[in-house]
Design an enzyme around this catalytic site. Structure first.
Site, PDB file in Angstrom:
ATOM      1  N   LYS A 173       0.806  -1.088  -0.041  1.00  0.00           N
ATOM      2  CA  LYS A 173       0.169  -0.027  -0.005  1.00  0.00           C
ATOM      3  C   LYS A 173       0.828   1.135   0.097  1.00  0.00           C
ATOM      4  O   LYS A 173       0.497   2.250  -0.753  1.00  0.00           O
ATOM      5  CB  LYS A 173      -0.780   0.028   1.106  1.00  0.00           C
ATOM      6  CG  LYS A 173      -1.748   1.279   1.333  1.00  0.00           C
ATOM      7  CD  LYS A 173      -2.339   0.997   2.826  1.00  0.00           C
ATOM      8  CE  LYS A 173      -1.098   1.212   3.880  1.00  0.00           C
ATOM      9  NZ  LYS A 173      -1.691   1.715   5.219  1.00  0.00           N
ATOM     10  N   ARG A 211       0.305  -9.397  10.810  1.00  0.00           N
ATOM     11  CA  ARG A 211       1.709  -8.570  11.213  1.00  0.00           C
ATOM     12  C   ARG A 211       2.653  -9.520  10.889  1.00  0.00           C
ATOM     13  O   ARG A 211       3.954  -9.107  10.842  1.00  0.00           O
ATOM     14  CB  ARG A 211       1.516  -7.983  12.586  1.00  0.00           C
ATOM     15  CG  ARG A 211       0.533  -7.047  13.112  1.00  0.00           C
ATOM     16  CD  ARG A 211       0.655  -5.934  11.973  1.00  0.00           C
ATOM     17  NE  ARG A 211      -0.554  -6.061  10.983  1.00  0.00           N
ATOM     18  CZ  ARG A 211      -0.680  -5.439  10.003  1.00  0.00           C
ATOM     19  NH1 ARG A 211       0.142  -4.462   9.548  1.00  0.00           N
ATOM     20  NH2 ARG A 211      -1.824  -5.580   9.077  1.00  0.00           N
ATOM     21  N   ASP A 216      -4.660   8.018   2.905  1.00  0.00           N
ATOM     22  CA  ASP A 216      -4.409   6.689   3.523  1.00  0.00           C
ATOM     23  C   ASP A 216      -4.999   6.114   4.735  1.00  0.00           C
ATOM     24  O   ASP A 216      -5.858   6.931   5.274  1.00  0.00           O
ATOM     25  CB  ASP A 216      -2.986   6.852   3.993  1.00  0.00           C
ATOM     26  CG  ASP A 216      -1.906   5.618   4.335  1.00  0.00           C
ATOM     27  OD1 ASP A 216      -2.606   4.274   3.770  1.00  0.00           O
ATOM     28  OD2 ASP A 216      -0.980   5.615   4.988  1.00  0.00           O
TER      29      ASP A 216
END
Length: 713
Positions: free
Chosen positions: A40, A603, A227
């Site tokens: 991203k 994560r 974002d």
DNA sequence: ACCACGATGCTTTTT
DNA sequence: GCATCGTGGT
């Protein structure tokens, strides 16, 4: 100078087809649904670089908003690497920072002076508490914090006091919330101060009331990038929509599966309805995951599939040649201490096997969980950093120092004045303050100005006079001194530094160190104003762990980060999903908790260790709990339940793996239930702690009652 | 005005 | 269990 197209082509060539589309589809509204670990940030920065390199816009015609300063900074750095000097001048920052920027310029139109202050949550609460007490509210019955929440939520939704409908104002504090919202805003305006919410709300108001100013910004921003769009609230959405109106080039990047801030006013509908709001919008999905192994991804995807109301994405491993990796470990422990001990042991093992400490993280649901880990990490001698606990600028001594500096900048800053006028002791107690407050109120002046007018006894009068002289002298010196030298002078002459030097409490030396650290930080700033603004807008993720240490943090704080190995302790019903999330938001709350679990799992690059403890001490009392329902939702083929059938504590694999089969054994929450008591009559359960229930009775009283004396009705 | 002690309430997450 | 807050004594 501007880079040539040839340079940017290098960066474009590194993108996969979807990323490429997301970067080069510059015109019109675009939603980039970007799953965890799909690149991203790379897309966002390359997109800005592309727009610049293509000369589609000048830097200042691009607005890129993020949620944290850290994200903004990272973007800035990467952008500079990409296009060099050309990046300078881009409007790149957090929503709040951009709000400040707009208000510094046009705040006059919404009743602000140039040098307005930004209050932190502590200030806000104090202010509101004062007001409520002043108007005779029992702050024990109606905590100011809750009132602040109510107000904050209105602000999140873009509602100024005049827009709050009567129906909405009736739920808290006998329907007086709206009154206090008005009073609170009035007070802020008198102080020339704003709170966090105002940094969005006031620009919104500014634009709604001043078409020309709005038009100016609409004209300016040819391209808007956002974002973490899933975390935007209604006010932010409204701002964005307004600003994008002219050029209509708005690109929002987000992941509905990682929306974890609804309790703070974020509205997932913003992302879910993007297509409806911008009918010509294109939607691009980024689903190639570059981060995690297939097992981790498989477990996470299966988990999140239990949520309804998703836009839907299927992540897959970008590199097909990569092996499946390790299974996600799930392990049960007897209690929290054992859990912490074993996790730390595994960390030591990993360390010996060559994983770097900085590539491991413990991600917890709630702050209090960090304590046990801290103990064990100290014992094991593992360097660690707790992220989130106390932020540097939230420490008492730093806030005091900041208050001194604020007072020098603006002696009429009443909150700063109250905070430090008697720190160190200057013999100013409640009586003196009361008289100052009254004088100030009657004459519509600040507390500082009230020193001359108020009728005071000689001792406090003398003390206040000399304090005032000091402040004025500092103010004079501030014109010539650097921020560091000014701060040193203020801290020394006020006696504040000496106060801590002479303090014999164990934490005093640390405070002196922190103050010295403050001088270091100040060295990076040209003016105190700049520094204060910086400090007041700092956010959770901003303190980055740079050295070789293990980080311990909440799941919320971990969003956007990645580690080789991730430990996810405390997967127990009640803690995760958190009971309060379920109580307050029901199924929606559960789904948000599940997204949080998804964030945690994703994560991990290589290893994920989930654990739960059967017993845990909560508020000093032992409570036993069941494994989280989220564990059940993980597919068997991706997890390793090893150890759970040979724990040696009498709990067999079946016992701990399957207890949800006996869900009827779980004590149901009694919260919110109507109950009857022999003497007190009808009431409703507010909270419970084991057998001890807190009940609000219809006659008005709140009491703690043992469950056996109550009957459910 | 200041300090010591005991009662209270708190722990989800934070821009 | 701990920290904060309010009370009462000095």
């Amino acid at each position: 100078m501007f880079q040539t197209m040839a340079d940017i082509i290098d960066f474009l060539s590194e993108l996969n087809p979807e990323q490429y589309q997301a970067v080069t589809t510059t015109e019109g509204p675009l939603l980039v649904l970007s799953g965890a670990g799909t690149g991203k940030t790379r897309v966002l920065t390359t997109r800005v670089g592309y727009i610049l390199a293509q000369h589609l816009a000048l830097p200042w015609q691009i607005l890129a908003v993020t949620f944290t300063n850290k994200a903004a900074k990272e973007m800035g750095v990467r952008l500079e690497q990409m296009v060099g000097q050309a990046a300078l001048g881009t409007w790149l920052g957090t929503f709040h920072k951009i709000g400040v920027k707009i208000l510094r310029r046009y705040g006059g139109y919404v009743g602000l002076q140039q040098n307005f202050a930004v209050l932190d949550s502590d200030d806000q609460e104090r202010l509101l508490k004062n007001l409520m007490q002043q108007y005779g509210v029992d702050v024990k019955k109606y905590p100011p914090k809750m009132m602040l929440d109510v107000i904050q939520h209105w602000k999140d939704r873009g509602l100024t006091p005049d827009k709050v409908t009567h129906a909405e104002s009736n739920d808290f504090c006998e329907g007086r919330s709206l009154d206090f919202y008005k009073l609170y805003q009035q007070k802020l305006s008198e102080m020339n101060a704003v709170d966090f919410g105002d940094l969005l709300l006031l620009p919104l108001k500014l634009f709604q009331e001043n078409a020309t100013i709005l038009a100016e910004y609409q004209e300016q921003f040819h391209y808007i990038l956002v974002d973490e769009y899933q975390d935007t609230n209604v006010a932010q959405y409204m701002l964005l929509r307004m600003l994008a109106k002219k050029h209509n080039n708005i690109c929002c990047v987000g992941d509905d599966d990682q929306s974890i801030y609804s309790w703070r006013g974020a509205d997932v509908d913003n992302i879910l309805n993007f297509g409806k709001i911008f009918p010509s919008a294109k939607i691009i999905r980024l689903e190639r995951n570059y981060r995690s192994t297939a097992h981790i991804l498989g477990a996470a995807s299966a988990l999140i599939a239990n949520n309804t109301g998703r836009l839907g994405k299927t992540l897959y491993v970008a590199d097909e040649t990569k092996d499946m990796g390790s299974l996600v470990c799930v392990q049960g422990y007897w209690n929290g201490a054992q859990e912490a001990e074993k996790v730390v042991e595994q960390i030591e093992d990993d360390l010996h096997r060559g994983t770097k400490l900085s590539q491991m993280a413990i991600l917890v649901r709630a702050g209090f969980q960090t304590r046990e880990f801290e103990d064990k990490l100290i014992q094991a001698g593992i360097p660690y950093k707790i992220i989130g606990g106390f932020k540097f600028y939230e420490r008492e001594e730093i806030r005091d120092a900041l208050a001194y500096l604020r007072l020098v900048l603006n002696p009429n800053d009443d909150l700063a004045f109250i905070r430090i006028v008697n720190k160190p002791r200057r013999g100013i107690g409640e009586v003196v303050m009361q008289s100052l407050q009254v004088t100030a109120q009657q004459n519509h002046i600040s507390l500082f100005e009230a020193i001359d007018k108020a009728e005071l006894k000689t001792a406090p009068k003398k003390s206040l006079d000399s304090f005032k002289t000091l402040v004025l002298a500092w103010q004079e010196h501030s014109k010539n001194l650097s921020p560091v030298d000014l701060a040193k002078e203020v801290m020394d002459q006020s006696g504040y530094m000496m106060m801590w030097r002479l303090d014999k409490s164990p934490e005093a030396p640390g405070r002196v160190e922190n103050l010295q650290e403050l001088y270091n930080v100040l060295g990076d700033f040209e003016s105190i104003e700049q520094f204060i603004e910086y400090a007041s807008l700092l956010t959770e993720n901003d303190e980055v762990a740079t050295s070789e240490q293990l980080v311990v943090m909440t799941l919320h704080a971990s969003k956007g980060l990645e580690f080789d190995t991730v430990f996810l302790p405390g997967w127990e019903e009640g803690l995760f999903p958190h009971q309060r999330a379920l109580d307050e938001a029901g199924d929606l709350g559960l789904e948000e908790e599940r997204r949080l679990a998804y964030v945690g799992l994703t994560r991990a690059k290589k290893n994920a260790h989930i654990s739960y403890a059967s017993n845990r001490r909560v508020y000093g009392q032992w409570q036993n709990s069941l494994p989280s329902r989220f564990i059940k939702e993980l597919p068997e083929e991706h997890i390793d339940m090893r150890g759970n059938n040979r724990m040696g504590y009498g709990a067999s694999f079946a016992d701990v793996r399957m207890p949800w089969a006996r869900e009827n054994l779980v004590p149901k929450s009694r919260k919110g239930k109507q109950v009857m008591h022999e003497t007190f009559g009808k009431g409703v359960v507010l909270r419970e702690n084991g057998q001890m229930l807190e009940v609000a009775f219809e006659n008005g009283g709140i009491r703690k009652i043992v469950a056996q004396y109550l009957t459910e009705i």
